[in-house]
Design a protein around this motif. Structure first.
Motif, PDB file in Angstrom:
ATOM      1  N   ASN A   1      57.716  38.626  -0.557  1.00 22.92           N
ATOM      2  CA  ASN A   1      56.486  39.365  -0.202  1.00 22.92           C
ATOM      3  C   ASN A   1      56.999  40.976   0.194  1.00 22.92           C
ATOM      4  OD1 ASN A   1      53.529  39.337   0.208  1.00 22.92           O
ATOM      5  ND2 ASN A   1      53.982  39.064   2.476  1.00 22.92           N
ATOM      6  N   GLU A  97      67.516  43.320  11.146  1.00 22.40           N
ATOM      7  CA  GLU A  97      66.310  42.376  10.828  1.00 22.40           C
ATOM      8  C   GLU A  97      64.881  42.726  11.134  1.00 22.40           C
ATOM      9  OE1 GLU A  97      66.532  37.889  10.546  1.00 22.40           O
ATOM     10  OE2 GLU A  97      66.170  38.271  12.743  1.00 22.40           O
ATOM     11  N   GLU A  98      64.575  43.516  12.074  1.00 28.13           N
ATOM     12  CA  GLU A  98      63.100  43.913  12.180  1.00 28.13           C
ATOM     13  C   GLU A  98      62.811  44.949  11.074  1.00 28.13           C
ATOM     14  OE1 GLU A  98      65.592  46.241  15.538  1.00 28.13           O
ATOM     15  OE2 GLU A  98      65.568  44.332  14.519  1.00 28.13           O
ATOM     16  N   ILE A 101      61.815  42.449   8.247  1.00 28.55           N
ATOM     17  CA  ILE A 101      60.310  41.693   8.415  1.00 28.55           C
ATOM     18  C   ILE A 101      59.286  42.615   8.114  1.00 28.55           C
ATOM     19  CG2 ILE A 101      58.969  40.975  10.528  1.00 28.55           C
ATOM     20  CD1 ILE A 101      61.679  40.042  11.787  1.00 28.55           C
ATOM     21  N   GLN A 102      59.356  43.784   8.518  1.00 29.59           N
ATOM     22  CA  GLN A 102      58.305  44.817   8.025  1.00 29.59           C
ATOM     23  C   GLN A 102      58.150  44.939   6.523  1.00 29.59           C
ATOM     24  OE1 GLN A 102      59.789  48.122  10.698  1.00 29.59           O
ATOM     25  NE2 GLN A 102      57.674  48.177  11.484  1.00 29.59           N
ATOM     26  N   GLY A 105      58.614  41.162   4.698  1.00 26.28           N
ATOM     27  CA  GLY A 105      57.608  39.981   5.166  1.00 26.28           C
ATOM     28  C   GLY A 105      58.629  38.468   5.561  1.00 26.28           C
ATOM     29  N   VAL A 106      59.836  38.729   5.741  1.00 28.83           N
ATOM     30  CA  VAL A 106      60.589  37.593   5.955  1.00 28.83           C
ATOM     31  C   VAL A 106      60.841  37.044   7.638  1.00 28.83           C
ATOM     32  CG1 VAL A 106      62.383  38.186   4.189  1.00 28.83           C
ATOM     33  CG2 VAL A 106      62.607  39.034   6.351  1.00 28.83           C
ATOM     34  N   LYS A 107      61.179  35.957   7.710  1.00 29.84           N
ATOM     35  CA  LYS A 107      61.235  35.301   9.205  1.00 29.84           C
ATOM     36  C   LYS A 107      62.338  35.410   9.836  1.00 29.84           C
ATOM     37  CE  LYS A 107      57.866  31.700   7.672  1.00 29.84           C
ATOM     38  NZ  LYS A 107      57.493  30.149   7.471  1.00 29.84           N
ATOM     39  N   PRO A 108      62.270  35.632  11.100  1.00 28.27           N
ATOM     40  CA  PRO A 108      63.797  35.716  11.934  1.00 28.27           C
ATOM     41  C   PRO A 108      64.618  34.716  11.459  1.00 28.27           C
ATOM     42  CG  PRO A 108      61.775  35.785  13.483  1.00 28.27           C
ATOM     43  CD  PRO A 108      61.293  35.437  12.013  1.00 28.27           C
ATOM     44  N   TYR A 110      66.510  35.341   8.773  1.00 27.41           N
ATOM     45  CA  TYR A 110      66.649  35.590   7.188  1.00 27.41           C
ATOM     46  C   TYR A 110      68.255  36.185   7.185  1.00 27.41           C
ATOM     47  CZ  TYR A 110      66.129  37.784   2.694  1.00 27.41           C
ATOM     48  OH  TYR A 110      66.286  38.163   1.409  1.00 27.41           O
TER      49      TYR A 110
END
Length: 227
Positions: A1, A97-98, A101-102, A105-108, A110
């Motif tokens: 995503n 990671e943060e 995520i932005q 669109g991955v999840k913690p 990853y």
């Protein structure tokens, strides 16, 4: 995503070709002496029949370029090794990671999964090219350092390709809102250039940004361009 995705995601499309027809196309390509056979249009490892397709391609001597952001299991990587896959690209834009995520669109979790994938590719001696796309979400030297500190531990990495993100034909957001700032880009270029003095890893470095300035000491305030 990915925020910068280059695919048309305005409509959901599933592969309408049957597995049988895809296998036939591989046979036909071979019979017609086609030199290369690519699999494109999305994340290959999300296609439910990817193993069958890849096995058939290798049977006829094709070695498709595989690019992925998807964590792979040991069974997956072992399968790739058995097929003697030697052209795989792993996309890593940051190991903070943060930031991912932005931007993705991955999840913690990853990043740990992707590092596990890299370790498996290393274990099974599969050469890997790493690709990083620069946007405002990974525009800090710390992002690049996080990737480099991980990559230098893996002997499987044959190339690290860092590029500036480009506008998409199918933008999810206005490109101007996610584009890396010129100064940030130049700072990363300088950092990557400095790494060449301490590593044997081939690094493809993006071009520096051209920054416009205004000379306030002239009556005309002429604009000039500095590299």
């Amino acid at each position: 995503n990915c925020i910068y995705c280059y695919q048309d995601k305005t409509r959901k499309v599933n592969c309408s070709l049957s597995l049988e027809r895809i296998l036939e196309l591989i046979h036909e390509a071979y019979d017609l002496h086609v030199n290369t056979f690519d699999v494109i249009g999305g994340e290959f490892f999300l296609y439910k029949h990817w193993r069958e397709v890849l096995k058939e391609l290798r049977k006829y001597g094709y070695n498709p370029y595989l690019s992925t952001k998807k964590p792979l299991s040991e069974d997956d990587v072992k399968f790739l090794a058995e097929l003697k896959i030697h052209d795989i690209q792993i996309s890593l834009d940051s190991l903070i990671e943060e930031h991912l995520i932005q931007s993705l669109g991955v999840k913690p979790g990853y990043i740990n999964n992707m590092l596990d994938t890299m370790s498996l590719l290393d274990k099974y001696n599969i050469p890997v090219m790493v690709h990083s796309v620069l946007t405002k979400y990974n525009s800090n030297i710390v992002d690049m350092k996080s990737i480099y500190d991980a990559l230098r531990k893996f002997k499987c990495v044959v190339d690290w390709h860092v590029v500036k993100g480009d506008p998409s034909l199918y933008p999810k957001v206005d490109y101007a809102k996610i584009e890396i700032a010129p100064m940030d880009l130049n700072n990363i270029v300088d950092y990557l250039s400095s790494l060449k003095n301490e590593t044997d890893m081939p690094i493809h470095i993006p071009e520096r940004a051209y920054i416009g300035t205004v000379d306030l000491n002239t009556n005309n305030a002429n604009s000039r361009i500095n590299q």
